[in-house]
Scaffold this motif. Sequence first.
Motif, PDB file in Angstrom:
ATOM      1  N   GLU A   1       1.262   6.548  -6.766  1.00  0.00           N
ATOM      2  CA  GLU A   1       0.446   7.550  -7.436  1.00  0.00           C
ATOM      3  C   GLU A   1       0.808   8.808  -6.814  1.00  0.00           C
ATOM      4  O   GLU A   1       0.276  10.031  -7.605  1.00  0.00           O
ATOM      5  N   HIS A   2       0.917   9.045  -6.159  1.00  0.00           N
ATOM      6  CA  HIS A   2       1.930  11.001  -5.502  1.00  0.00           C
ATOM      7  C   HIS A   2       2.969  11.313  -7.366  1.00  0.00           C
ATOM      8  O   HIS A   2       2.329  12.597  -7.266  1.00  0.00           O
TER       9      HIS A   2
ATOM     10  N   SER B   1       0.926   3.903  -2.750  1.00  0.00           N
ATOM     11  CA  SER B   1       0.966   5.759  -2.877  1.00  0.00           C
ATOM     12  C   SER B   1       2.238   6.567  -3.327  1.00  0.00           C
ATOM     13  O   SER B   1       1.541   7.671  -3.306  1.00  0.00           O
ATOM     14  N   GLN B   2       2.708   6.122  -3.061  1.00  0.00           N
ATOM     15  CA  GLN B   2       3.903   6.943  -3.823  1.00  0.00           C
ATOM     16  C   GLN B   2       3.468   7.157  -5.026  1.00  0.00           C
ATOM     17  O   GLN B   2       4.417   8.341  -5.335  1.00  0.00           O
TER      18      GLN B   2
ATOM     19  N   ALA C   1       0.672  -1.222  -0.422  1.00  0.00           N
ATOM     20  CA  ALA C   1       0.039   0.128  -0.062  1.00  0.00           C
ATOM     21  C   ALA C   1       0.882   1.223  -0.201  1.00  0.00           C
ATOM     22  O   ALA C   1       0.870   2.455  -0.751  1.00  0.00           O
ATOM     23  N   THR C   2       2.459   1.170   1.032  1.00  0.00           N
ATOM     24  CA  THR C   2       2.780   2.471   0.285  1.00  0.00           C
ATOM     25  C   THR C   2       3.335   2.525  -0.456  1.00  0.00           C
ATOM     26  O   THR C   2       3.324   3.520  -1.314  1.00  0.00           O
TER      27      THR C   2
END
Length: 138
Positions: free
Chosen positions: A22-23, A19-20, A15-16
Amino acid sequence: MTDSDGSTRPAPLTATHASQLEHLVEEIGSRASATVVYGEPVTAEGVTVIPVAEVAIGFGFGGATGRGAGAATTGEGGGGGGGVRAKPRGFIEIKDGAATYKPVRSPWLDVVIPLAALMAGAAVPGLARRFAARRRLG
């Protein structure tokens, strides 16, 4: 992750990491536009010119964990990156309430296409004569 033979394989996407990633995509996408590359639309003497560009975005992200030659040697790592490329494609001209798209052509097209046509036109008669001579002999 390490397989039973000690080789390294890619770690699963966490998930991390998602998220990275996606950012990273959002950050690059927010910066990639014709306005950023070529500036704001310009208005002068009743004519507005809006630049048009083709923008390509590339990105990647990866990570891995593994075990080295010794039983106590382990490690992990990861990284990511991205880039943007922009090419001018033309501009939109707004004049007297009418919008017109005007493409930007490569100056090489103005030289290469006529030159290729001229060379082809010069070569065709000679090739036709050779072909006809071969047919008569064969």
